[in-house]
Write a protein that holds these residues in place. Structure first.
Motif, mmCIF file in Angstrom:
data_model
loop_
_atom_site.group_PDB
_atom_site.id
_atom_site.type_symbol
_atom_site.label_atom_id
_atom_site.label_comp_id
_atom_site.label_asym_id
_atom_site.label_seq_id
_atom_site.Cartn_x
_atom_site.Cartn_y
_atom_site.Cartn_z
ATOM 1 N N PHE A 59 -4.335 39.844 80.039
ATOM 2 C CA PHE A 59 -2.884 39.767 80.118
ATOM 3 C C PHE A 59 -2.295 40.803 81.065
ATOM 4 O O PHE A 59 -1.093 40.854 81.259
ATOM 5 C CB PHE A 59 -2.260 39.936 78.732
ATOM 6 C CG PHE A 59 -2.646 38.877 77.740
ATOM 7 C CD1 PHE A 59 -3.087 37.624 78.135
ATOM 8 C CD2 PHE A 59 -2.551 39.129 76.394
ATOM 9 C CE1 PHE A 59 -3.429 36.660 77.217
ATOM 10 C CE2 PHE A 59 -2.886 38.167 75.461
ATOM 11 C CZ PHE A 59 -3.332 36.925 75.881
ATOM 12 N N HIS A 60 -3.140 41.658 81.658
ATOM 13 C CA HIS A 60 -2.726 42.685 82.630
ATOM 14 C C HIS A 60 -1.639 43.604 82.072
ATOM 15 O O HIS A 60 -0.663 43.910 82.750
ATOM 16 C CB HIS A 60 -2.255 42.049 83.935
ATOM 17 C CG HIS A 60 -3.290 41.173 84.561
ATOM 18 N ND1 HIS A 60 -4.439 41.662 85.118
ATOM 19 C CD2 HIS A 60 -3.357 39.824 84.682
ATOM 20 C CE1 HIS A 60 -5.161 40.673 85.582
ATOM 21 N NE2 HIS A 60 -4.537 39.537 85.317
ATOM 22 N N TYR A 61 -1.800 44.024 80.838
ATOM 23 C CA TYR A 61 -0.829 44.929 80.214
ATOM 24 C C TYR A 61 -1.467 46.308 80.134
ATOM 25 O O TYR A 61 -2.137 46.659 79.174
ATOM 26 C CB TYR A 61 -0.455 44.419 78.820
ATOM 27 C CG TYR A 61 0.691 45.169 78.194
ATOM 28 C CD1 TYR A 61 2.001 44.875 78.540
ATOM 29 C CD2 TYR A 61 0.467 46.158 77.256
ATOM 30 C CE1 TYR A 61 3.061 45.543 77.968
ATOM 31 C CE2 TYR A 61 1.520 46.829 76.677
ATOM 32 C CZ TYR A 61 2.807 46.524 77.033
ATOM 33 O OH TYR A 61 3.855 47.190 76.471
ATOM 34 N N ARG A 62 -1.295 47.098 81.176
ATOM 35 C CA ARG A 62 -1.921 48.418 81.221
ATOM 36 C C ARG A 62 -0.912 49.538 81.030
ATOM 37 O O ARG A 62 -1.202 50.542 80.415
ATOM 38 C CB ARG A 62 -2.655 48.608 82.529
ATOM 39 C CG ARG A 62 -3.767 47.581 82.675
ATOM 40 C CD ARG A 62 -4.797 48.047 83.637
ATOM 41 N NE ARG A 62 -5.804 47.014 83.768
ATOM 42 C CZ ARG A 62 -7.050 47.191 83.402
ATOM 43 N NH1 ARG A 62 -7.428 48.317 82.896
ATOM 44 N NH2 ARG A 62 -7.912 46.226 83.553
ATOM 45 N N LYS A 63 0.258 49.377 81.563
ATOM 46 C CA LYS A 63 1.301 50.386 81.411
ATOM 47 C C LYS A 63 2.541 49.712 80.842
ATOM 48 O O LYS A 63 2.787 48.539 81.079
ATOM 49 C CB LYS A 63 1.673 51.018 82.750
ATOM 50 C CG LYS A 63 0.582 51.853 83.374
ATOM 51 C CD LYS A 63 1.080 52.458 84.664
ATOM 52 C CE LYS A 63 -0.010 53.257 85.335
ATOM 53 N NZ LYS A 63 0.438 53.791 86.609
ATOM 54 N N THR A 64 3.314 50.470 80.134
ATOM 55 C CA THR A 64 4.546 49.916 79.584
ATOM 56 C C THR A 64 5.738 50.647 80.172
ATOM 57 O O THR A 64 5.660 51.833 80.469
ATOM 58 C CB THR A 64 4.555 50.004 78.044
ATOM 59 O OG1 THR A 64 5.737 49.387 77.569
ATOM 60 C CG2 THR A 64 4.499 51.423 77.567
ATOM 61 N N ARG A 65 6.793 49.912 80.374
ATOM 62 C CA ARG A 65 8.053 50.527 80.785
ATOM 63 C C ARG A 65 8.819 50.876 79.533
ATOM 64 O O ARG A 65 8.666 50.224 78.511
ATOM 65 C CB ARG A 65 8.888 49.559 81.616
ATOM 66 C CG ARG A 65 8.287 49.207 82.953
ATOM 67 C CD ARG A 65 9.205 48.286 83.719
ATOM 68 N NE ARG A 65 9.332 47.005 83.020
ATOM 69 C CZ ARG A 65 10.432 46.289 82.976
ATOM 70 N NH1 ARG A 65 11.530 46.700 83.558
ATOM 71 N NH2 ARG A 65 10.461 45.146 82.339
ATOM 72 N N TYR A 66 9.648 51.859 79.609
ATOM 73 C CA TYR A 66 10.465 52.186 78.451
ATOM 74 C C TYR A 66 11.665 51.259 78.437
ATOM 75 O O TYR A 66 12.537 51.326 79.282
ATOM 76 C CB TYR A 66 10.928 53.638 78.452
ATOM 77 C CG TYR A 66 11.730 53.951 77.226
ATOM 78 C CD1 TYR A 66 11.102 54.083 76.002
ATOM 79 C CD2 TYR A 66 13.108 54.026 77.273
ATOM 80 C CE1 TYR A 66 11.820 54.325 74.860
ATOM 81 C CE2 TYR A 66 13.841 54.261 76.135
ATOM 82 C CZ TYR A 66 13.197 54.413 74.932
ATOM 83 O OH TYR A 66 13.914 54.645 73.798
ATOM 84 N N ARG A 67 11.658 50.332 77.495
ATOM 85 C CA ARG A 67 12.770 49.404 77.328
ATOM 86 C C ARG A 67 13.357 49.550 75.937
ATOM 87 O O ARG A 67 14.100 48.712 75.489
ATOM 88 C CB ARG A 67 12.294 47.968 77.514
ATOM 89 C CG ARG A 67 11.762 47.699 78.898
ATOM 90 C CD ARG A 67 11.380 46.276 79.048
ATOM 91 N NE ARG A 67 10.367 45.926 78.056
ATOM 92 C CZ ARG A 67 9.957 44.692 77.840
ATOM 93 N NH1 ARG A 67 10.459 43.704 78.510
ATOM 94 N NH2 ARG A 67 9.035 44.448 76.942
#
Length: 62
Positions: free
Chosen positions: A19-27
């Protein structure tokens, strides 16, 4: 310990690599938590689908 760890690490592999979820943005904590819950839910569905297909003798890579 290795058996338990292997079962736990598979959903993380799916989320990070497929799913290419390596980093998260702060939302916001609520939105990030909701996204992670949905991603891990989809990962569990994908792993269950593969397990069931193997049990019935179907190649899951198709």
């Amino acid at each position: 310990k290795a058996k338990v760890r292997a079962k736990v690490e598979h959903p993380f592999h799916v989320v990070k690599n497929l799913f290419h979820y390596r980093k998260t943005r702060y939302r916001g904590l609520t939105k990030n938590t909701a996204q992670l819950f949905s991603l891990f839910g989809f990962a569990n569905l994908l792993l269950s689908k593969r397990h069931l297909m193997r049990a019935h003798g179907i190649n899951p890579s198709c």
